[in-house]
Structure formats: structure tokens, C-alpha cells
Design an enzyme around this catalytic site. Structure first.
Site, PDB file in Angstrom:
ATOM      1  N   THR A  13      -7.992  -8.338 -21.918  1.00 35.76           N
ATOM      2  CA  THR A  13      -7.335  -8.758 -20.664  1.00 35.76           C
ATOM      3  C   THR A  13      -6.547 -10.051 -20.864  1.00 35.76           C
ATOM      4  O   THR A  13      -5.350 -10.124 -20.595  1.00 35.76           O
ATOM      5  CB  THR A  13      -8.401  -8.963 -19.563  1.00 35.76           C
ATOM      6  OG1 THR A  13      -9.161  -7.764 -19.434  1.00 35.76           O
ATOM      7  CG2 THR A  13      -7.780  -9.318 -18.231  1.00 35.76           C
ATOM      8  N   VAL A  14      -7.221 -11.096 -21.353  1.00 45.69           N
ATOM      9  CA  VAL A  14      -6.576 -12.414 -21.443  1.00 45.69           C
ATOM     10  C   VAL A  14      -5.581 -12.458 -22.611  1.00 45.69           C
ATOM     11  O   VAL A  14      -4.465 -12.996 -22.488  1.00 45.69           O
ATOM     12  CB  VAL A  14      -7.637 -13.539 -21.571  1.00 45.69           C
ATOM     13  CG1 VAL A  14      -6.964 -14.900 -21.577  1.00 45.69           C
ATOM     14  CG2 VAL A  14      -8.646 -13.460 -20.441  1.00 45.69           C
ATOM     15  N   LYS A 105     -15.942 -19.839 -22.122  1.00 43.57           N
ATOM     16  CA  LYS A 105     -16.852 -20.799 -21.479  1.00 43.57           C
ATOM     17  C   LYS A 105     -18.302 -20.587 -21.871  1.00 43.57           C
ATOM     18  O   LYS A 105     -19.070 -21.544 -21.953  1.00 43.57           O
ATOM     19  CB  LYS A 105     -16.695 -20.775 -19.966  1.00 43.57           C
ATOM     20  CG  LYS A 105     -16.890 -19.428 -19.288  1.00 43.57           C
ATOM     21  CD  LYS A 105     -15.620 -18.663 -19.210  1.00 43.57           C
ATOM     22  CE  LYS A 105     -15.865 -17.226 -18.804  1.00 43.57           C
ATOM     23  NZ  LYS A 105     -14.894 -16.684 -17.904  1.00 43.57           N
ATOM     24  N   VAL A 132     -12.279 -22.644 -17.431  1.00 45.27           N
ATOM     25  CA  VAL A 132     -12.777 -22.918 -16.069  1.00 45.27           C
ATOM     26  C   VAL A 132     -11.631 -22.743 -15.075  1.00 45.27           C
ATOM     27  O   VAL A 132     -10.574 -23.350 -15.229  1.00 45.27           O
ATOM     28  CB  VAL A 132     -13.325 -24.359 -15.937  1.00 45.27           C
ATOM     29  CG1 VAL A 132     -13.948 -24.570 -14.556  1.00 45.27           C
ATOM     30  CG2 VAL A 132     -14.334 -24.671 -17.029  1.00 45.27           C
ATOM     31  N   ILE A 136      -5.934 -22.128 -12.749  1.00 41.45           N
ATOM     32  CA  ILE A 136      -5.806 -23.465 -12.125  1.00 41.45           C
ATOM     33  C   ILE A 136      -5.967 -24.533 -13.206  1.00 41.45           C
ATOM     34  O   ILE A 136      -6.939 -24.491 -13.970  1.00 41.45           O
ATOM     35  CB  ILE A 136      -6.907 -23.719 -11.056  1.00 41.45           C
ATOM     36  CG1 ILE A 136      -7.110 -22.497 -10.160  1.00 41.45           C
ATOM     37  CG2 ILE A 136      -6.593 -24.947 -10.232  1.00 41.45           C
ATOM     38  CD1 ILE A 136      -8.353 -22.599  -9.281  1.00 41.45           C
ATOM     39  N   GLY A 187     -10.100  -6.482 -14.057  1.00 41.44           N
ATOM     40  CA  GLY A 187     -10.156  -7.338 -15.253  1.00 41.44           C
ATOM     41  C   GLY A 187     -10.770  -8.697 -14.991  1.00 41.44           C
ATOM     42  O   GLY A 187     -10.642  -9.606 -15.808  1.00 41.44           O
ATOM     43  N   LYS A 205     -19.367 -22.736 -16.453  1.00 43.46           N
ATOM     44  CA  LYS A 205     -18.181 -23.522 -16.089  1.00 43.46           C
ATOM     45  C   LYS A 205     -18.582 -24.897 -15.565  1.00 43.46           C
ATOM     46  O   LYS A 205     -17.955 -25.910 -15.898  1.00 43.46           O
ATOM     47  CB  LYS A 205     -17.360 -22.746 -15.054  1.00 43.46           C
ATOM     48  CG  LYS A 205     -16.703 -21.498 -15.664  1.00 43.46           C
ATOM     49  CD  LYS A 205     -16.221 -20.538 -14.601  1.00 43.46           C
ATOM     50  CE  LYS A 205     -15.469 -19.361 -15.200  1.00 43.46           C
ATOM     51  NZ  LYS A 205     -15.252 -18.263 -14.258  1.00 43.46           N
TER      52      LYS A 205
HETATM   53  P1  NDP Z   1     -11.867  -8.368 -23.238  1.00 41.20           P
HETATM   54  O1  NDP Z   1     -13.176  -7.718 -23.436  1.00 41.20           O
HETATM   55  O2  NDP Z   1     -10.866  -7.742 -22.340  1.00 41.20           O
HETATM   56  O3  NDP Z   1     -11.172  -8.616 -24.666  1.00 41.20           O
HETATM   57  C1  NDP Z   1     -11.879  -8.952 -25.814  1.00 41.20           C
HETATM   58  C2  NDP Z   1     -11.021  -8.603 -27.019  1.00 41.20           C
HETATM   59  O4  NDP Z   1     -11.690  -9.011 -28.204  1.00 41.20           O
HETATM   60  C3  NDP Z   1     -10.735  -7.108 -27.173  1.00 41.20           C
HETATM   61  O5  NDP Z   1      -9.352  -6.935 -27.390  1.00 41.20           O
HETATM   62  C4  NDP Z   1     -11.518  -6.718 -28.426  1.00 41.20           C
HETATM   63  O6  NDP Z   1     -10.879  -5.725 -29.181  1.00 41.20           O
HETATM   64  C5  NDP Z   1     -11.500  -8.028 -29.183  1.00 41.20           C
HETATM   65  N1  NDP Z   1     -12.551  -8.140 -30.201  1.00 41.20           N
HETATM   66  C6  NDP Z   1     -13.876  -7.949 -30.068  1.00 41.20           C
HETATM   67  N2  NDP Z   1     -14.511  -8.193 -31.235  1.00 41.20           N
HETATM   68  C7  NDP Z   1     -13.555  -8.535 -32.124  1.00 41.20           C
HETATM   69  C8  NDP Z   1     -13.569  -8.892 -33.493  1.00 41.20           C
HETATM   70  N3  NDP Z   1     -14.698  -8.955 -34.175  1.00 41.20           N
HETATM   71  N4  NDP Z   1     -12.394  -9.179 -34.105  1.00 41.20           N
HETATM   72  C9  NDP Z   1     -11.227  -9.125 -33.408  1.00 41.20           C
HETATM   73  N5  NDP Z   1     -11.152  -8.788 -32.097  1.00 41.20           N
HETATM   74  C10 NDP Z   1     -12.303  -8.499 -31.470  1.00 41.20           C
HETATM   75  O7  NDP Z   1     -12.182  -9.855 -22.741  1.00 41.20           O
HETATM   76  P2  NDP Z   1     -11.303 -10.806 -21.823  1.00 41.20           P
HETATM   77  O8  NDP Z   1      -9.907 -10.828 -22.293  1.00 41.20           O
HETATM   78  O9  NDP Z   1     -11.580 -10.515 -20.398  1.00 41.20           O
HETATM   79  O10 NDP Z   1     -11.995 -12.216 -22.112  1.00 41.20           O
HETATM   80  C11 NDP Z   1     -11.731 -12.944 -23.289  1.00 41.20           C
HETATM   81  C12 NDP Z   1     -12.312 -14.340 -23.141  1.00 41.20           C
HETATM   82  O11 NDP Z   1     -11.684 -14.999 -22.059  1.00 41.20           O
HETATM   83  C13 NDP Z   1     -13.819 -14.372 -22.842  1.00 41.20           C
HETATM   84  O12 NDP Z   1     -14.377 -15.509 -23.436  1.00 41.20           O
HETATM   85  C14 NDP Z   1     -13.855 -14.500 -21.323  1.00 41.20           C
HETATM   86  O13 NDP Z   1     -15.040 -15.094 -20.867  1.00 41.20           O
HETATM   87  C15 NDP Z   1     -12.677 -15.415 -21.124  1.00 41.20           C
HETATM   88  N6  NDP Z   1     -12.075 -15.383 -19.800  1.00 41.20           N
HETATM   89  C16 NDP Z   1     -11.768 -14.191 -19.212  1.00 41.20           C
HETATM   90  C17 NDP Z   1     -11.129 -14.164 -17.993  1.00 41.20           C
HETATM   91  C18 NDP Z   1     -10.761 -12.885 -17.317  1.00 41.20           C
HETATM   92  O14 NDP Z   1     -10.272 -12.948 -16.170  1.00 41.20           O
HETATM   93  N7  NDP Z   1     -10.930 -11.731 -17.937  1.00 41.20           N
HETATM   94  C19 NDP Z   1     -10.786 -15.423 -17.293  1.00 41.20           C
HETATM   95  C20 NDP Z   1     -11.162 -16.632 -18.009  1.00 41.20           C
HETATM   96  C21 NDP Z   1     -11.775 -16.592 -19.211  1.00 41.20           C
HETATM   97  P3  NDP Z   1     -10.681  -4.206 -28.671  1.00 41.20           P
HETATM   98  O15 NDP Z   1      -9.842  -4.323 -27.428  1.00 41.20           O
HETATM   99  O16 NDP Z   1      -9.969  -3.531 -29.760  1.00 41.20           O
HETATM  100  O17 NDP Z   1     -12.055  -3.695 -28.376  1.00 41.20           O
HETATM  101  N1  HSE Z   2     -15.528 -13.308 -15.099  1.00 36.31           N
HETATM  102  C1  HSE Z   2     -14.873 -14.516 -14.727  1.00 36.31           C
HETATM  103  C2  HSE Z   2     -14.686 -14.542 -13.225  1.00 36.31           C
HETATM  104  C3  HSE Z   2     -13.542 -14.613 -15.398  1.00 36.31           C
HETATM  105  O1  HSE Z   2     -14.848 -13.504 -12.567  1.00 36.31           O
HETATM  106  O2  HSE Z   2     -14.392 -15.605 -12.706  1.00 36.31           O
HETATM  107  C4  HSE Z   2     -12.844 -15.940 -15.171  1.00 36.31           C
HETATM  108  O3  HSE Z   2     -13.504 -16.961 -15.843  1.00 36.31           O
END
Ligand code: NDP
Ligand code: HSE
Length: 435
Positions: A13-14, A105, A132, A136, A187, A205
Site C-alpha cells: 500500500t505505502v 512504527k 505517526v 499529517i 488499505g 505511535k
Molecule cells: P503491505 O503489506 O501493503 O506491504 C508490505 C510489502 O512488503 C509488500 O509489498 C510485500 O511484498 C513486501 N515484503 C514483505 N516481505 C518482504 C521481503 N522479505 N523482502 C521484500 N519485500 C517484502 O504494507 P503497508 O504498505 O500497508 O505498510 C508498510 C509499512 O508502513 C508498515 O510498517 C506499516 O505499519 C506502515 N504504515 C502503513 C500505513 C497504511 O496506511 N497502510 C500508514 C502508515 C504506516 P508482496 O506485496 O510481494 O507480498
Molecule cells: N493501520 C494504521 C491505521 C495505518 O489504521 O492508522 C496508519 O499508521
């Protein structure tokens, strides 16, 4: 134009949001930075998955270690999430002299001190704006914009998923499991949504905010944490009648002697600003001793808002690279030698107003038994409603108290819940009224 080379670990997602912004806003970012943020590698597990953003297949790899070891990479962005292998990747990248950007986080709340110490020793930056408050700019606002202030209090809605669920339950009467599924599809939720629902993500956070607000070491265990899984439609109905909305709040207060640090469902009056932060929006209400009260508000989760915060870190770190500098702003906003542990109050020391819902038999003398026990523990009642005489069996008795001590509240409820006329465990929700 000079190129800053970026290696992205995690294309979910991110990660997709970050890539989309780098592609779509390239021109404006370059005109601000004076250099190009060039994606050299994107590591993920599944290279066939459609990410909704078009990238050259030659950028994709499953080999995160190769990205970290590539001498041309300037900044490693960790967007995998979780503890391992993310921690190992970040520490290895630091050892290799890479600048770090992360949204993780959970990892920072558990191992932030180790990561920050390793980065300080190596003279590299760690950007964590996205960790966090989603989009924002909270971290930079506290570390830089409010640098003149002693922070006296923090009140935050910091989890988009939990706020989305509570909003839909309150305004549309929708059931918990249905809205959780919607938040996941959008997401917002963590890989393990228990972190969102049980307050753990909010506590992660708050742990990070406590460190940058007060200059204390990372101490996740000190944060008292309760989630929203026990919030019922019945309580939402009653609290609306009393003029409150329910929010999962992160709360901290500094009275100069010790710090409060707690996360729990909280009733706040309808007419406060935080009560009107809905859906996946987040907000942080900050009390500074010089500035007064500041509230930062915006989208707290999701692909593009979080991607925006990640890119802000990329630009910040790239500016340091271009200027041949680092450490201009200390990683947690305080010089490492000034970071000192402070006493964090236990939840029993809290003094607050409370909402109680007792489930009791509907017969004479029940209310006086309950109020007698409350009185014995110095808990004075502000208002009381007994609901639903027409119901068979236990009826709800709903009370709002004046300020009382949590230690006394716990003793009183334990006595009350043992009365033979009380049929279920009493529901307790704390009330805050910060404006
Ligand atoms: P996702 O689960 O959507 O994405 C995680 C990604 O990591 C996937 O693309 C996955 O690959 C990849 N991955 C997993 N293991 C490995 C590895 N060993 N080597 C390389 N790539 C790997 O997570 P998010 O994007 O939602 O979150 C990412 C981070 O951001 C987390 O720490 C989350 O807490 C933080 N975050 C998320 C927010 C949100 O709104 N979603 C907001 C703020 C922070 P594949 O897709 O191929 O499985
Ligand atoms: N899972 C977290 C939330 C993502 O819902 O706020 C943003 O940190």
C-alpha cells in the site's frame, strides 16, 4: 541534474503510494529539491502482482539484501513492516552507510533506540514522518516547528482503522466486523488488524511521540493500552444521549514531575474539535507551554497520504546529502546526551471522570447498593440513568461520575461486580474534556 538513488524495500500500500508520487509529482519535487529522486530498485516478494502503478520491470527484485549492498543506493526506504526482516535490513543498511526512511512504527516502538543509536554512530539519518499520523506532518512539527516549547500534553486520534470503525458504528449503526473489512479493503489496517483494534498501533505511535516530545528513551511497555473491541452499540447509544462521542485516544500529560501515557476508548464532549475527527482522519492536539494549544489534522492512513509523508522524508534526507550535512536535527529531536528516562504514572494513579454501565436486576434497593459502594470509595455521581424497565432480567444502569481516582474505581467495581444483583461485568469508559 544530480541524482539521489533510492532503494525501496516493500511495494505494498505505502510503497505503491510513494512510487506513484515520485512518478506523478516528479517535476514539482525536482523544482523544490534541485535534484532527481531516482528509484533504482524496488524489492517485493511477488514480482507479478499488479500494484496499480506502472514501473519498469527491470527495477523489480526479490533480493532486498542486494538493494542494501548496492554501492550506488543513497537512501533505503523500508516499507515492509513488522519486526523481522525489517530490523535486520535497516541495521545492515545503516552499517553500509545508507540513509534510512521508514514508516514502521511497530519496529521503532520496540527497537527505535537501537536503530537511532546505530544511525547516530554511523552519521546517517532516519526519517520516520510516515510512522505517526499518516499524511499529517506531526513528527517534523514537534521536532522543529514546536522546538521552542516544553510539551505539556498530547491528545491524539492516531489510528485510522479504529477511528473509521467507531465513526461508522456511531453514525450509521454499522456492525464492527463489516466496517473492519471495509477499513482493510481501503488499505488502512495493519497486516495484523489486532494491532489497530486493540490499541497497540496507537500505543506504538504514542511511544514514538513521547520520545520526541519529552526527550525520553523509547518505552512501549510504559504505555497503558486498551482497544475498542469491547465497545458495544448499546454503549454508543447511551453515550450519545449524554452528549459524548467515543474515540480511541492516545493521551499524555506532563505535570513536570511525571508523565501520563495511555491509550483507551475515551468519551469526549460532542463540541470538542477531536470529537469531530471522523472516518480514517487523524488529529493530534498538542499543548505547548509557549504556543498554547495546536491541533494538526489530516488523513491518517492509506496509500497516498502515507506515501506523501514518506516522500517528505526522502526530500529532507536528500537535502542533507546535497548539502553534505547530517544530524542538523537530532533523530528524536533532542541531543542524545539529553535523552533521559522520566517516571511514567501507572493507570491506578489516574484521576478522571468515568462512564459506567452496570447490568443489574431491576428491583428496589439495587441502585442504593451500587451508589453506597461508590461512595465508600470516594466516587461521586454526576448523573445516572436507569434504562429499559421493559427489559426482562438485567437492566442497564448508566452513570457519569465526577473526577475520581482510578485505584478507587477499580476497587469499587470489583466489589460491585460481586453483588448477587449485578449480572455482568461493569463497563468502564474514561472521559476527557481537553479544549
Ligand atoms: P503491505 O503489506 O501493503 O506491504 C508490505 C510489502 O512488503 C509488500 O509489498 C510485500 O511484498 C513486501 N515484503 C514483505 N516481505 C518482504 C521481503 N522479505 N523482502 C521484500 N519485500 C517484502 O504494507 P503497508 O504498505 O500497508 O505498510 C508498510 C509499512 O508502513 C508498515 O510498517 C506499516 O505499519 C506502515 N504504515 C502503513 C500505513 C497504511 O496506511 N497502510 C500508514 C502508515 C504506516 P508482496 O506485496 O510481494 O507480498
Ligand atoms: N493501520 C494504521 C491505521 C495505518 O489504521 O492508522 C496508519 O499508521
Amino acid at each position: 541534474m544530480k541524482k539521489i538513488h533510492i532503494g525501496l524495500l516493500g511495494f505494498g500500500t505505502v510503497g505503491s503510494g510513494m512510487v506513484k508520487i515520485l512518478l506523478e509529482n516528479r517535476e514539482v519535487i525536482e523544482s523544490r529539491l534541485g535534484a532527481s529522486l531516482t528509484l533504482k530498485w524496488i524489492a517485493a516478494r511477488d514480482l507479478e502482482k499488479d500494484r496499480g502503478v506502472a514501473v519498469d520491470a527491470s527495477l523489480l527484485t526479490t533480493d532486498a539484501e542486494m538493494v542494501i549492498d548496492d554501492p550506488e543506493i543513497d537512501i533505503v526506504v523500508e516499507l515492509i513492516g513488522g519486526y523481522e526482516p525489517s530490523k535486520r535490513f535497516i541495521l545492515k543498511a545503516i552499517e553500509n552507510g545508507k540513509q534510512i526512511v521508514t514508516a514502521n512504527k511497530a519496529l521503532l516502538a520496540a527497537h527505535g533506540d537501537e536503530i537511532f543509536s546505530a544511525a547516530s554512530r554511523k552519521g546517517v539519518e532516519v526519517g520516520f514522518e510516515a510512522s505517526v499520523g499518516g499524511g499529517i506532518p506531526l513528527i517534523r512539527s514537534i521536532k522543529e516547528g514546536l522546538v521552542a516549547n516544553r510539551i505539556r500534553g498530547l491528545f491524539g486520534i492516531l489510528n485510522g482503522t479504529a477511528n473509521y470503525i467507531l465513526t461508522k458504528m456511531t453514525d450509521q449503526g454499522e456492525p464492527f466486523p463489516k466496517v473492519l473489512k471495509e477499513a482493510q479493503a481501503l488499505g488502512y489496517a495493519e497486516a495484523d488488524p489486532t494491532f489497530d483494534i486493540e490499541g497497540i498501533d496507537t500505543a506504538h505511535k504514542l511511544t514514538i511521540l513521547l520520545s520526541i516530545a519529552y526527550g525520553i528513551p523509547i518505552n512501549f511497555k510504559a504505555v497503558y493500552t486498551e482497544g475498542i473491541s469491547k465497545v458495544t452499540p448499546l454503549d454508543i447509544k447511551f453515550m450519545k444521549e449524554f452528549g459524548y462521542r467515543i474515540k480511541l485516544l492516545a493521551i499524555s500529560k506532563d505535570d513536570g514531575e511525571a508523565i501520563e501515557a495511555r491509550v483507551h476508548p475515551t468519551l469526549i464532549p460532542n463540541d470538542t474539535m477531536l470529537a469531530n475527527v471522523n472516518e480514517a482522519y487523524n488529529a493530534l492536539y498538542i499543548k505547548g507551554d509557549a504556543v498554547g494549544n495546536v491541533m494538526l489534522y489530516g488523513p491518517g492512513a492509506g496509500m497516498m497520504p502515507t506515501g506523501s509523508a514518506v516522500v517528505s522524508d526522502l526530500v529532507d534526507v536528500a537535502r542533507n546529502i546535497l548539502n553534505g550535512t547530517h544530524g542538523r536535527v537530532p533523530l528524536v529531536g533532542y541531543q542524545p546526551a539529553s535523552v533521559k528516562a522520566r517516571r511514567v504514572k501507572s493507570i491506578e494513579e489516574l484521576e478522571a471522570q468515568y462512564y459506567f454501565r452496570f447490568s443489574a436486576e431491576d428491583r428496589p434497593g439495587v441502585l442504593s447498593k451500587i451508589s453506597g459502594i461508590l461512595g465508600k470509595h470516594q466516587i461521586s455521581i454526576k448523573s445516572v440513568h436507569q434504562k429499559g424497565r421493559d427489559l426482562v432480567g438485567a437492566v442497564p444502569i448508566v452513570m457519569i461520575t465526577h473526577k475520581a481516582k482510578e485505584a478507587g474505581v477499580r476497587m469499587a467495581l470489583s466489589e460491585i461486580d460481586h453483588l448477587d444483583v449485578v449480572k455482568d461485568k461493569t463497563i468502564l469508559i474514561r472521559i476527557e474534556d481537553e479544549r
